[in-house]
Design a protein around this motif. Structure first.
Motif, PDB file in Angstrom:
ATOM      1  N   GLU A 100      50.236  68.313  51.220  1.00 15.40           N
ATOM      2  CA  GLU A 100      49.463  69.096  52.191  1.00 15.40           C
ATOM      3  C   GLU A 100      48.461  69.998  51.465  1.00 15.40           C
ATOM      4  O   GLU A 100      47.327  70.182  51.930  1.00 15.40           O
ATOM      5  CB  GLU A 100      50.395  69.923  53.085  1.00 15.40           C
ATOM      6  N   ASP A 148      54.344  77.304  50.842  1.00 14.11           N
ATOM      7  CA  ASP A 148      55.311  76.250  51.181  1.00 14.11           C
ATOM      8  C   ASP A 148      55.829  75.560  49.917  1.00 14.11           C
ATOM      9  O   ASP A 148      57.023  75.288  49.796  1.00 14.11           O
ATOM     10  CB  ASP A 148      54.676  75.203  52.098  1.00 14.11           C
ATOM     11  N   GLU A 178      54.832  69.139  50.847  1.00 13.22           N
ATOM     12  CA  GLU A 178      54.031  70.369  50.834  1.00 13.22           C
ATOM     13  C   GLU A 178      52.945  70.313  49.760  1.00 13.22           C
ATOM     14  O   GLU A 178      51.821  70.784  49.974  1.00 13.22           O
ATOM     15  CB  GLU A 178      54.924  71.597  50.642  1.00 13.22           C
ATOM     16  N   GLU A 189      49.881  76.702  52.148  1.00 13.26           N
ATOM     17  CA  GLU A 189      50.468  75.514  51.509  1.00 13.26           C
ATOM     18  C   GLU A 189      51.047  75.866  50.136  1.00 13.26           C
ATOM     19  O   GLU A 189      52.092  75.322  49.756  1.00 13.26           O
ATOM     20  CB  GLU A 189      49.442  74.382  51.417  1.00 13.26           C
TER      21      GLU A 189
HETATM   22 MG   LIG Z   1      52.873  73.064  54.704  1.00 13.00          MG
END
Ligand SMILES: [Mg+2]
Length: 110
Positions: free
Chosen positions: A43, A75, A40, A72
């Motif tokens: 990302e 996350d 994450e 993100e």
């Molecule tokens: Mg993500």
């Protein structure tokens, strides 16, 4: 739910309840949670990867990119909370302890 109206404890419980309702915590292990956190974070980094440093702050002007950035970040926070829960870590205490260490390592210059 906002930062001003939600405590960290409430947010952590929200994440736990969501995960429990889907059975995600039954087979969880620390390695997988840390891998997920790392993915994450990658990302999140991907959003900024090819932007020139002068352009980075302008992501806020692009609603789609700004929304993606927030997702993100959520996350990353999500897995951070799940790792803390897995190890029963009080993140507030951990931050306080680390701040004390950093204060000694990086004293304020007068
Ligand atoms: Mg993500």
């Amino acid at each position: 739910m906002t930062d001003k109206t939600t405590t960290l404890t409430e947010l952590k419980k929200h994440i736990q309840d969501f995960s429990d309702a889907r059975g995600w915590r039954k087979n969880e292990n620390a390695k997988d949670l840390v891998m997920a956190l790392t993915v994450e974070a990658a990302e999140l980094a991907e959003i900024f990867m090819w932007l020139h440093s002068d352009e980075v702050d302008s992501i806020k002007e692009n609603p789609e990119t700004f929304e993606h950035t927030q997702e993100e970040l959520a996350d990353v926070f999500w897995y951070l909370c799940r790792i803390c829960e897995h190890f029963d870590i009080d993140i507030s205490k951990a931050v306080e302890n680390k701040t004390e260490k950093n204060a000694k390592k990086y004293p304020i210059k007068e």
